[in-house]
Design an enzyme around this catalytic site. Structure first.
Site, PDB file in Angstrom:
ATOM      1  N   LYS A 188       0.890  -1.165   0.000  1.00 35.89           N
ATOM      2  CA  LYS A 188       0.000   0.000   0.000  1.00 35.89           C
ATOM      3  C   LYS A 188       0.922   1.208   0.000  1.00 35.89           C
ATOM      4  CE  LYS A 188      -2.855   2.963   2.739  1.00 35.89           C
ATOM      5  NZ  LYS A 188      -3.710   3.223   3.900  1.00 35.89           N
ATOM      6  N   GLY A 218      -8.049   9.341   9.089  1.00 41.79           N
ATOM      7  CA  GLY A 218      -8.398   9.443  10.506  1.00 41.79           C
ATOM      8  C   GLY A 218      -9.409  10.522  10.839  1.00 41.79           C
ATOM      9  N   ALA A 228      -9.500   5.601   3.505  1.00 49.25           N
ATOM     10  CA  ALA A 228      -9.420   6.714   4.462  1.00 49.25           C
ATOM     11  C   ALA A 228     -10.643   7.622   4.454  1.00 49.25           C
ATOM     12  CB  ALA A 228      -8.173   7.567   4.245  1.00 49.25           C
ATOM     13  N   GLY A 229     -10.958   8.119   5.626  1.00 46.40           N
ATOM     14  CA  GLY A 229     -12.004   9.111   5.786  1.00 46.40           C
ATOM     15  C   GLY A 229     -13.325   8.577   6.298  1.00 46.40           C
ATOM     16  N   ASN A 243      -9.053   2.107   9.050  1.00 49.18           N
ATOM     17  CA  ASN A 243      -8.374   1.746  10.303  1.00 49.18           C
ATOM     18  C   ASN A 243      -9.037   2.441  11.487  1.00 49.18           C
ATOM     19  OD1 ASN A 243      -4.904   1.228  11.190  1.00 49.18           O
ATOM     20  ND2 ASN A 243      -6.578   1.541  12.573  1.00 49.18           N
ATOM     21  N   THR A 244      -8.922   3.787  11.508  1.00 47.97           N
ATOM     22  CA  THR A 244      -9.375   4.539  12.673  1.00 47.97           C
ATOM     23  C   THR A 244     -10.863   4.371  12.971  1.00 47.97           C
ATOM     24  OG1 THR A 244      -7.665   6.149  12.125  1.00 47.97           O
ATOM     25  CG2 THR A 244      -9.318   6.838  13.722  1.00 47.97           C
TER      26      THR A 244
END
Lengths: 268, 83
Positions: free
Chosen positions: A109, A170, A196-197, A218-219
């Site tokens: 990645k 994040g 993301a986001g 992830n977050t």
């Protein structure tokens, strides 16, 4: 829906959700969240081994700490090393090569960060690193802007998938530019992963309804109050969004259109 | 300083003290030693890390053969949590 697999390069995945390993309160929670997410591909970061600073008793020596890999069953999960934090093509290329040796897979990645505060990608460096790594035989999955032109250039450079952001890493803001993602969907010939986001399940569902082939997060899971429950909600959201996309939604109309027959009303 | 302590242990082999850049820090080591021996000295399991030697990533099978020299730049990395 068993045949609806996500195919990237030469690998197929039955889950369209890709999850991270960062920011978990404990390894035990991470393990349960991974399980609940149903994901088959998991991102990891590449960092220097902690070595006791010179001068300390017994130094230099690496502390006997548990490794992340002690908590990931690599017979079950496919590891995707990232180049997070790298801010030049050179750094990202070095990190990708190290990740390949540590993980014994040639997938990466690819992240090249252009700015600390937004963590927006430096797309010029990203393109350069993509070209080099593709030449070296890597399967490159670049994290990029929601910019259709950059996505097309990455594809032309040999990226195995394109991974535009939904919002800053994040941030949990959800998909900020629905129309750009729709345009990218129209052009893309390689898998489109929204990376993301995402903040909550509806964001992941929306990404999939727009036609994304997968979502990477992830977050949103690790930072939730109950990461295991959120992981399951993301699994369901990605499936729901995918099904809705394949089913084909009705067009949006300004006025009502009755669901019940107009004829045969009592008293008319 | 570690190198000096090495003498006290009465090692039977003559050695050359080495100064290397290890993960960005200047570190002294009793030499000569291979990359495998360096990892063993640091109590690092070679199967869990990747090593870069003067900007070249080493194949695991070659760790026994590559000799660490004075001034070498070595990076030892592993996987940590990330997104």
């Amino acid at each position: 829906m068993n045949s609806d697999t996500l195919i990237i390069a030469d690998k197929s995945f039955s889950s369209r959700l890709i999850v991270g390993t960062g920011k978990y309160a404990s390894p035990a929670v991470m393990v349960r969240a991974h399980e609940a997410s149903g994901a088959e591909m998991i991102t990891v970061a590449v960092r220097r081994v902690n070595i006791t600073p010179p001068g300390a008793p017994g130094a230099p020596r690496a502390p006997k700490e548990a490794s992340l890999l002690d908590y990931i069953d690599t017979s079950k999960y496919f590891l995707l090393p990232n180049t997070a934090g790298c801010d030049t093509a050179d750094e990202a290329i070095r990190t990708a090569r190290l990740g390949r040796e540590a993980g014994l897979s040639h997938w990466v990645k690819l992240e090249v960060i252009g700015d600390e505060r937004t963590l927006f990608p430096d797309t010029e460096q990203l393109l350069e690193a993509t070209r080099v790594l593709v030449r070296e035989g890597f399967v490159v999955l670049p994290y990029t802007n929601d910019d259709p032109i950059v996505c097309r250039k990455l594809e032309d450079a040999g990226a195995a998938a394109i991974m535009p952001l939904g919002a800053p890493i994040g941030s949990g803001l959800g998909i900020q530019n629905v129309n750009n993602l729709r345009i990218i969907r129209e052009f893309a010939r390689v898998p489109l992963i929204v990376d993301a986001g995402v903040g909550t399940a509806s964001d992941a569902a929306l990404a999939m309804e727009l036609g994304a082939d997968g979502v990477l997060m992830n977050t949103a899971i690790a930072g939730a109050q109950d990461p295991v429950a959120m992981a399951e909600s993301m699994k369901l959201a990605v499936r729901a969004g995918r099904l809705a996309y394949l089913a084909g939604r009705i067009p949006r109309k300004l006025y009502a259109n009755a669901s019940s027959p107009i004829e045969g009303l009592v008293g008319r | 300083m570690c190198a000096k302590m090495g003498i006290g242990l009465g090692t039977p082999h003559p050695y050359i003290p080495l100064t290397i850049q290890l993960n960005g820090d200047r570190v002294e080591m009793p030499g000569p030693l291979t990359v495998s021996e360096l990892l063993a000295r640091l109590a690092i399991d070679a199967r869990r890390v990747a090593v870069e030697h003067n900007l070249v990533v080493l194949k695991r099978a070659t760790l026994d053969e590559i000799i660490v020299h004075e001034g070498d730049q070595i990076e030892i990395v592993n996987f940590v949590g990330g997104g």
